[in-house]
Design an enzyme around this catalytic site. Structure first.
Site, PDB file in Angstrom:
ATOM      1  N   GLU A   3       8.110   1.460   4.219  1.00  0.00           N
ATOM      2  CA  GLU A   3       7.684   0.678   5.382  1.00  0.00           C
ATOM      3  C   GLU A   3       7.849  -0.806   5.076  1.00  0.00           C
ATOM      4  O   GLU A   3       7.552  -1.257   3.975  1.00  0.00           O
ATOM      5  CB  GLU A   3       6.217   0.961   5.704  1.00  0.00           C
ATOM      6  CG  GLU A   3       5.677   0.150   6.882  1.00  0.00           C
ATOM      7  CD  GLU A   3       4.175   0.325   7.091  1.00  0.00           C
ATOM      8  OE1 GLU A   3       3.720   0.177   8.236  1.00  0.00           O
ATOM      9  OE2 GLU A   3       3.460   0.590   6.103  1.00  0.00           O
TER      10      GLU A   3
ATOM     11  N   HIS B 100      -5.913  -2.200   4.540  1.00  0.00           N
ATOM     12  CA  HIS B 100      -5.856  -1.004   3.700  1.00  0.00           C
ATOM     13  C   HIS B 100      -5.060  -1.294   2.438  1.00  0.00           C
ATOM     14  O   HIS B 100      -4.124  -2.098   2.434  1.00  0.00           O
ATOM     15  CB  HIS B 100      -5.266   0.200   4.425  1.00  0.00           C
ATOM     16  CG  HIS B 100      -3.912   0.026   5.031  1.00  0.00           C
ATOM     17  ND1 HIS B 100      -3.455  -1.145   5.572  1.00  0.00           N
ATOM     18  CD2 HIS B 100      -2.884   0.901   5.185  1.00  0.00           C
ATOM     19  CE1 HIS B 100      -2.233  -0.991   6.044  1.00  0.00           C
ATOM     20  NE2 HIS B 100      -1.857   0.238   5.806  1.00  0.00           N
TER      21      HIS B 100
ATOM     22  N   TYR C  43       9.530   1.893   9.864  1.00  0.00           N
ATOM     23  CA  TYR C  43       9.621   2.948   8.864  1.00  0.00           C
ATOM     24  C   TYR C  43      11.082   3.361   8.730  1.00  0.00           C
ATOM     25  O   TYR C  43      11.772   3.559   9.726  1.00  0.00           O
ATOM     26  CB  TYR C  43       8.790   4.162   9.259  1.00  0.00           C
ATOM     27  CG  TYR C  43       7.302   3.941   9.159  1.00  0.00           C
ATOM     28  CD1 TYR C  43       6.648   4.025   7.939  1.00  0.00           C
ATOM     29  CD2 TYR C  43       6.553   3.645  10.296  1.00  0.00           C
ATOM     30  CE1 TYR C  43       5.282   3.822   7.847  1.00  0.00           C
ATOM     31  CE2 TYR C  43       5.185   3.438  10.210  1.00  0.00           C
ATOM     32  CZ  TYR C  43       4.560   3.528   8.978  1.00  0.00           C
ATOM     33  OH  TYR C  43       3.209   3.322   8.892  1.00  0.00           O
TER      34      TYR C  43
ATOM     35  N   HIS D 172       1.242  -0.767  15.006  1.00  0.00           N
ATOM     36  CA  HIS D 172       0.205   0.234  14.834  1.00  0.00           C
ATOM     37  C   HIS D 172      -1.028  -0.130  15.663  1.00  0.00           C
ATOM     38  O   HIS D 172      -1.356  -1.316  15.805  1.00  0.00           O
ATOM     39  CB  HIS D 172      -0.243   0.314  13.381  1.00  0.00           C
ATOM     40  CG  HIS D 172       0.768   0.875  12.443  1.00  0.00           C
ATOM     41  ND1 HIS D 172       1.398   2.081  12.654  1.00  0.00           N
ATOM     42  CD2 HIS D 172       1.255   0.407  11.262  1.00  0.00           C
ATOM     43  CE1 HIS D 172       2.220   2.321  11.651  1.00  0.00           C
ATOM     44  NE2 HIS D 172       2.158   1.325  10.797  1.00  0.00           N
TER      45      HIS D 172
ATOM     46  N   HIS E 265       0.854  -1.190   0.000  1.00  0.00           N
ATOM     47  CA  HIS E 265       0.000   0.000   0.000  1.00  0.00           C
ATOM     48  C   HIS E 265       0.891   1.241   0.000  1.00  0.00           C
ATOM     49  O   HIS E 265       2.120   1.126   0.049  1.00  0.00           O
ATOM     50  CB  HIS E 265      -0.931   0.029   1.223  1.00  0.00           C
ATOM     51  CG  HIS E 265      -0.213   0.155   2.532  1.00  0.00           C
ATOM     52  ND1 HIS E 265       0.211  -0.930   3.263  1.00  0.00           N
ATOM     53  CD2 HIS E 265       0.183   1.246   3.257  1.00  0.00           C
ATOM     54  CE1 HIS E 265       0.814  -0.525   4.371  1.00  0.00           C
ATOM     55  NE2 HIS E 265       0.824   0.801   4.385  1.00  0.00           N
TER      56      HIS E 265
ATOM     57  N   HIS F 239       4.814   7.360   2.665  1.00  0.00           N
ATOM     58  CA  HIS F 239       5.586   6.125   2.547  1.00  0.00           C
ATOM     59  C   HIS F 239       4.941   5.169   1.553  1.00  0.00           C
ATOM     60  O   HIS F 239       3.751   5.228   1.281  1.00  0.00           O
ATOM     61  CB  HIS F 239       5.762   5.427   3.905  1.00  0.00           C
ATOM     62  CG  HIS F 239       4.518   4.811   4.469  1.00  0.00           C
ATOM     63  ND1 HIS F 239       3.703   5.461   5.357  1.00  0.00           N
ATOM     64  CD2 HIS F 239       3.947   3.589   4.272  1.00  0.00           C
ATOM     65  CE1 HIS F 239       2.685   4.677   5.695  1.00  0.00           C
ATOM     66  NE2 HIS F 239       2.809   3.530   5.039  1.00  0.00           N
TER      67      HIS F 239
END
Length: 308
Positions: free
Chosen positions: A266, A200, A256, A247, A154, A215
């Site tokens: 990431e 996501h 990161y 997260h 993503h 990112h």
């Protein structure tokens, strides 16, 4: 869930300051496989378990950042339909001819209110993952080169008018809202959108300057692989932003870091599965630290302000 329409993230084109140094980094530290170079000087890569020809393209430029992010759709008919739907919604599009990117068919490009160029396409040459389609082994030697992510997962984009971008993705392209951080009762600071059962496929943060990359994310198989990625980053003196950590949003585990050009990337693992009928998860500003970095429960300034 029937996978129709928009299938998944397909590729990203990144701007880099030093192409040779970047090729070395993306090949040997991140562990992607180079799959071609074109007449424009662009270099193409894929993650080891991806079947299509490429997912990352590097272009020499005067500044770092993103040129475009693309999604693969399930057919030429869907590509035509989505282009018409975008136009009917008031979104201008243009066709990029087949072959402009190596091994890639026609693409439909449009610009979001956030200032980012998004592409849709249906055709890209399949090159496989180095394993047989019949009785395959578990992995290949490419799975041990560098960090060796499974796939492009993503990206997180920074820009204004994220609610208008959300509307295009949900009303036209069939995405749905998974999680959001609410600034107040009327607008969000950040949104996470999916076209699949992943937590996501693209995300946005409200930011005054348009067209910025926060990112690009690459998927790893396990928390142990995330820790191994941290070791490889340290061995190669990679600039780490934060992590390994978890997260709150998506519940994924993460590191990161920055490539040699200042583009943040990431290495990501996990995240729950979700479906379009799930109620979106809301985070409030008093818990924004835990939403982003669950262990520390606070944000660092660099994570909020450094974009490319």
């Amino acid at each position: 869930m029937a996978m129709t329409g928009v299938l998944r993230p397909g590729h990203i084109q990144l701007k880099v300051l030093d192409l040779d140094e970047s090729v070395e980094f993306y090949s040997n530290v991140l562990g992607l496989t180079e799959t071609g170079r074109d007449a424009q000087g662009r270099v193409y890569f894929k993650a080891w378990d991806e079947r299509d020809h490429h997912s990352v393209i590097l272009r020499q430029a005067d500044s770092a950042g993103i040129d475009f992010f693309a999604f693969k759709v399930d057919s030429c008919a869907t590509l035509d339909k989505l282009e018409k739907d975008l136009n009917a919604y008031g979104v201008a599009t243009r066709r990029i001819p087949a072959g402009e990117l190596l091994e890639t068919g026609e693409r439909v490009r449009f610009t979001l209110p956030t200032g980012h160029d998004i592409e849709l396409y249906s055709k890209k040459s399949e090159v496989g993952n180095g394993m047989s389609d019949v009785n395959p082994e578990a992995w290949t030697a490419a799975a041990e080169k560098g960090i060796a992510p499974i796939r492009l997962d993503h990206c997180l984009l920074y820009g204004p008018d994220i609610e208008k971008a959300q509307a295009i993705f949900t009303d036209v392209l069939g995405f749905y809202l998974v999680e959001h951080i609410a600034l107040d009762d009327s607008q969000d600071l950040a949104i996470w959108l999916s076209c699949s059962i992943k937590a996501h496929d693209i995300a946005f943060v409200r930011h005054p300057e348009p067209g910025k990359l926060h990112h690009v994310s690459f998927l790893l198989e396990s928390w142990e692989k995330v820790l191994r990625a941290a070791d490889i980053m340290s061995m190669n003196r990679v600039s780490i932003d934060i992590g390994p950590t978890r997260h709150g949003v998506t519940r994924g585990t993460t590191i990161y870091a920055f490539d040699p050009n200042g583009n943040r990337f990431e290495t990501f693992c996990g995240g729950y599965q979700c479906y379009p009928d799930n109620k979106p998860t809301k985070w409030t500003m008093d818990e924004v630290g835990a939403a982003v970095f669950y262990h520390d429960r606070k944000l660092n300034d660099r994570f909020l302000t450094v974009v490319s």
